[in-house]
Structures are given as C-alpha cells and as structure tokens.
Design a protein around this motif. Sequence first.
Motif, PDB file in Angstrom:
ATOM      1  N   GLY A 251       0.687  -1.129  -0.029  1.00  0.00           N
ATOM      2  CA  GLY A 251       0.107   0.117  -0.015  1.00  0.00           C
ATOM      3  C   GLY A 251       0.782   1.412  -0.023  1.00  0.00           C
ATOM      4  N   PHE A 252       2.003   1.274   0.815  1.00  0.00           N
ATOM      5  CA  PHE A 252       2.935   2.722   1.006  1.00  0.00           C
ATOM      6  C   PHE A 252       3.560   2.573  -0.511  1.00  0.00           C
ATOM      7  N   VAL A 253       3.876   1.474  -1.260  1.00  0.00           N
ATOM      8  CA  VAL A 253       4.563   1.580  -2.227  1.00  0.00           C
ATOM      9  C   VAL A 253       3.448   2.160  -3.455  1.00  0.00           C
ATOM     10  N   ASP A 254       2.230   1.519  -3.521  1.00  0.00           N
ATOM     11  CA  ASP A 254       1.404   1.907  -4.444  1.00  0.00           C
ATOM     12  C   ASP A 254       0.880   3.430  -4.207  1.00  0.00           C
ATOM     13  N   PHE A 255       0.695   3.959  -3.064  1.00  0.00           N
ATOM     14  CA  PHE A 255       0.273   5.415  -2.837  1.00  0.00           C
ATOM     15  C   PHE A 255       1.439   6.215  -2.879  1.00  0.00           C
ATOM     16  N   GLY A 256       2.733   5.930  -2.696  1.00  0.00           N
ATOM     17  CA  GLY A 256       3.873   6.710  -2.996  1.00  0.00           C
ATOM     18  C   GLY A 256       3.824   6.998  -4.599  1.00  0.00           C
ATOM     19  N   ASN A 257       3.720   5.812  -5.352  1.00  0.00           N
ATOM     20  CA  ASN A 257       3.619   5.988  -6.857  1.00  0.00           C
ATOM     21  C   ASN A 257       2.477   6.951  -7.357  1.00  0.00           C
ATOM     22  N   ALA A 258       1.239   6.900  -6.599  1.00  0.00           N
ATOM     23  CA  ALA A 258       0.227   7.465  -6.917  1.00  0.00           C
ATOM     24  C   ALA A 258       0.516   9.064  -6.786  1.00  0.00           C
ATOM     25  N   PHE A 259       1.179   9.415  -5.610  1.00  0.00           N
ATOM     26  CA  PHE A 259       1.660  10.786  -5.527  1.00  0.00           C
ATOM     27  C   PHE A 259       2.538  11.143  -6.548  1.00  0.00           C
ATOM     28  N   TYR A 260       3.552  10.227  -7.021  1.00  0.00           N
ATOM     29  CA  TYR A 260       4.454  10.707  -8.128  1.00  0.00           C
ATOM     30  C   TYR A 260       3.624  10.833  -9.330  1.00  0.00           C
ATOM     31  N   GLN A 261       2.519  10.131  -9.829  1.00  0.00           N
ATOM     32  CA  GLN A 261       1.861  10.359 -11.121  1.00  0.00           C
ATOM     33  C   GLN A 261       1.114  11.538 -10.916  1.00  0.00           C
ATOM     34  N   TRP A 262       0.565  11.914  -9.579  1.00  0.00           N
ATOM     35  CA  TRP A 262      -0.238  13.286  -9.589  1.00  0.00           C
ATOM     36  C   TRP A 262       0.828  14.550  -9.661  1.00  0.00           C
ATOM     37  N   ASN A 263       2.236  14.308  -9.311  1.00  0.00           N
ATOM     38  CA  ASN A 263       2.849  15.295  -9.569  1.00  0.00           C
ATOM     39  C   ASN A 263       3.427  15.526 -11.135  1.00  0.00           C
ATOM     40  N   ALA A 264       3.617  14.096 -11.584  1.00  0.00           N
ATOM     41  CA  ALA A 264       4.020  14.214 -13.012  1.00  0.00           C
ATOM     42  C   ALA A 264       2.839  14.878 -14.037  1.00  0.00           C
ATOM     43  N   ALA A 265       1.552  14.439 -13.628  1.00  0.00           N
ATOM     44  CA  ALA A 265       0.446  15.048 -14.410  1.00  0.00           C
ATOM     45  C   ALA A 265       0.233  16.540 -14.013  1.00  0.00           C
ATOM     46  N   ASP A 266       0.575  16.886 -13.184  1.00  0.00           N
ATOM     47  CA  ASP A 266       0.608  18.406 -12.744  1.00  0.00           C
ATOM     48  C   ASP A 266       1.714  19.130 -13.597  1.00  0.00           C
ATOM     49  N   LYS A 267       2.832  18.466 -13.486  1.00  0.00           N
ATOM     50  CA  LYS A 267       3.972  19.033 -14.551  1.00  0.00           C
ATOM     51  C   LYS A 267       3.673  19.076 -16.177  1.00  0.00           C
ATOM     52  N   ALA A 268       3.051  18.002 -16.419  1.00  0.00           N
ATOM     53  CA  ALA A 268       2.373  17.898 -17.735  1.00  0.00           C
ATOM     54  C   ALA A 268       1.562  19.136 -18.099  1.00  0.00           C
ATOM     55  N   VAL A 269       0.722  19.544 -17.520  1.00  0.00           N
ATOM     56  CA  VAL A 269      -0.260  20.257 -17.490  1.00  0.00           C
ATOM     57  C   VAL A 269       0.382  21.634 -17.680  1.00  0.00           C
ATOM     58  N   GLN A 270       1.513  21.915 -16.591  1.00  0.00           N
ATOM     59  CA  GLN A 270       2.072  23.099 -16.721  1.00  0.00           C
ATOM     60  C   GLN A 270       2.901  23.312 -18.067  1.00  0.00           C
ATOM     61  N   TYR A 271       3.649  22.116 -18.364  1.00  0.00           N
ATOM     62  CA  TYR A 271       4.372  22.470 -19.625  1.00  0.00           C
ATOM     63  C   TYR A 271       3.668  22.458 -20.870  1.00  0.00           C
ATOM     64  N   GLY A 272       2.399  21.637 -20.846  1.00  0.00           N
ATOM     65  CA  GLY A 272       1.456  21.845 -22.029  1.00  0.00           C
ATOM     66  C   GLY A 272       1.140  23.343 -22.308  1.00  0.00           C
ATOM     67  N   ALA A 273       0.633  23.970 -21.102  1.00  0.00           N
ATOM     68  CA  ALA A 273       0.054  25.401 -21.247  1.00  0.00           C
ATOM     69  C   ALA A 273       1.188  26.201 -21.724  1.00  0.00           C
ATOM     70  N   ARG A 274       2.708  26.021 -21.243  1.00  0.00           N
ATOM     71  CA  ARG A 274       3.672  26.895 -21.700  1.00  0.00           C
ATOM     72  C   ARG A 274       3.834  26.760 -23.242  1.00  0.00           C
ATOM     73  N   LEU A 275       3.919  25.400 -23.822  1.00  0.00           N
ATOM     74  CA  LEU A 275       4.186  24.763 -25.063  1.00  0.00           C
ATOM     75  C   LEU A 275       3.039  25.579 -25.988  1.00  0.00           C
ATOM     76  N   ALA A 276       1.771  25.503 -25.447  1.00  0.00           N
ATOM     77  CA  ALA A 276       0.632  25.837 -26.257  1.00  0.00           C
ATOM     78  C   ALA A 276       0.797  27.510 -26.393  1.00  0.00           C
ATOM     79  N   SER A 277       1.345  28.093 -25.439  1.00  0.00           N
ATOM     80  CA  SER A 277       1.270  29.603 -25.391  1.00  0.00           C
ATOM     81  C   SER A 277       2.302  30.274 -26.679  1.00  0.00           C
ATOM     82  N   ILE A 278       3.355  29.467 -27.099  1.00  0.00           N
ATOM     83  CA  ILE A 278       4.176  29.669 -27.913  1.00  0.00           C
ATOM     84  C   ILE A 278       4.198  28.841 -29.163  1.00  0.00           C
ATOM     85  N   SER A 279       3.121  28.241 -29.300  1.00  0.00           N
ATOM     86  CA  SER A 279       2.701  27.359 -30.802  1.00  0.00           C
ATOM     87  C   SER A 279       1.694  27.945 -31.323  1.00  0.00           C
TER      88      SER A 279
END
Length: 210
Positions: free
Chosen positions: A30-58
């Motif tokens: 459970g600790f391993v899976d929920f730790g990985n879930a937090f990693y996915q959350w952070n990765a998805a948030d970073k993807a959204v931030q970068y996607g918005a930046r890329l969209a703004s100059i494209s």
Amino acid sequence: MLKCFATSEKGAAMVEAAIAMTLLFLLTLGFVDFGNAFYQWNAADKAVQYGARLASISDPVATGLAAAAPTTTPGAPVVAGAYAPFVCSYTAGVGSCSSGGFSATSFSRIFRGDTSFSDSDDCPIRTGSQRPGMCHFFPFLTRANVVVTYSATGLGYQTRQGGPVPTITVRLRNVNFQFFFLSGLLGFGNIAMPSMLSTVTGEDMKSTAP
C-alpha cells in the motif's frame, strides 16, 4: 487425544506470524502504490504546466482563433469575453474545437513535443534537442485526456496581424491513478485523479517561437 489436540498450542506462533506477515505485506504494498500515486499526480501536474507553456508559444489548435477578435474598430483593445472560448479536445479519436477548425498538427506538438507529427496516442522517444511534450512528463496520458481552451480575457487589440492574444488553459480530464499491487487485491484501479489545469497568457503563438 481430542482433548490434547484442542488444548495444544503447538504451531500457534506460525499461525500468528502468517496473519501478521499478510497484513504487513499488504501495508508495505500500500505504501509503495500510494507513493507511486503521488508521483503520478505530480507528473500529471507538471505535464499540464508544460503543456500550457508549449501551447502559449505554438500555433493555436483552434484555427479560427486568428480571426476571432472584433474588426469593427481597428487598434481598439479586445475586451474580455469579446469572442466565445475555443475549447479543443479529442473525443473517440476525432479532434475538434467548439467553433472553427482543429489543427491536429498543433495539438500533436503540445502532446508529443517536437517529435514528428502523429495523430495517435503514442509517445515517441526524443532525440537531440527536441523539446518534450506532455506525454513525456506523464506517459499514461492519451490525447482524449487533454483539453486546450483559448479565451478572451482583455488582452491584445483588434485586427492584430498575428491574431488575438488569448488566455490559454490546458487541463486534464478522465485520468485515473494507475495502481499496480492494490488494483487486483483491493480494487483500487478506478480512483479518478483530481482535476488539474494550468492557465497562461498567449505569446507569439507561432511554432518557431523560442
């Protein structure tokens, strides 16, 4: 003999250890899976931030955006709400915007970065100085998860040669956490990731912008 068997404590430690080890094993996974879930959350948030930046100059995904601002008073500011938001996304493998045309090439650049165009969900390996796309930050993404919105929030001026200066929002939808150990054991496979978005101001809106 039956009485002796009923009162015997032989093997009790083994049974207790088996129970304790099972619970400990589940807790560890459970600790391993929920730790990985937090990693996915952070990765998805970073993807959204970068996607918005890329969209703004494209180049915009919404091809109708260039002519969206009013033309009655050349040079006048484009007021907030001057045109309806352009909401662009994929549904059932087909890309579209709420009004006007849809550029699959521009969407691919946001989703896949500088890699070669593909109207698919695959996320290719980057080479050289190619910039990443949203899928490189969060590999579980599909095109249907990404929504790009262009809206008028009082920026730019009418009849601007490069089109209006929109406010761009990139958000994710229908993304589930990907559990590995607990999905089969406890049915944790369908927990939806909280909605996340990133909003930026459009810049040159050209694919050649730095």
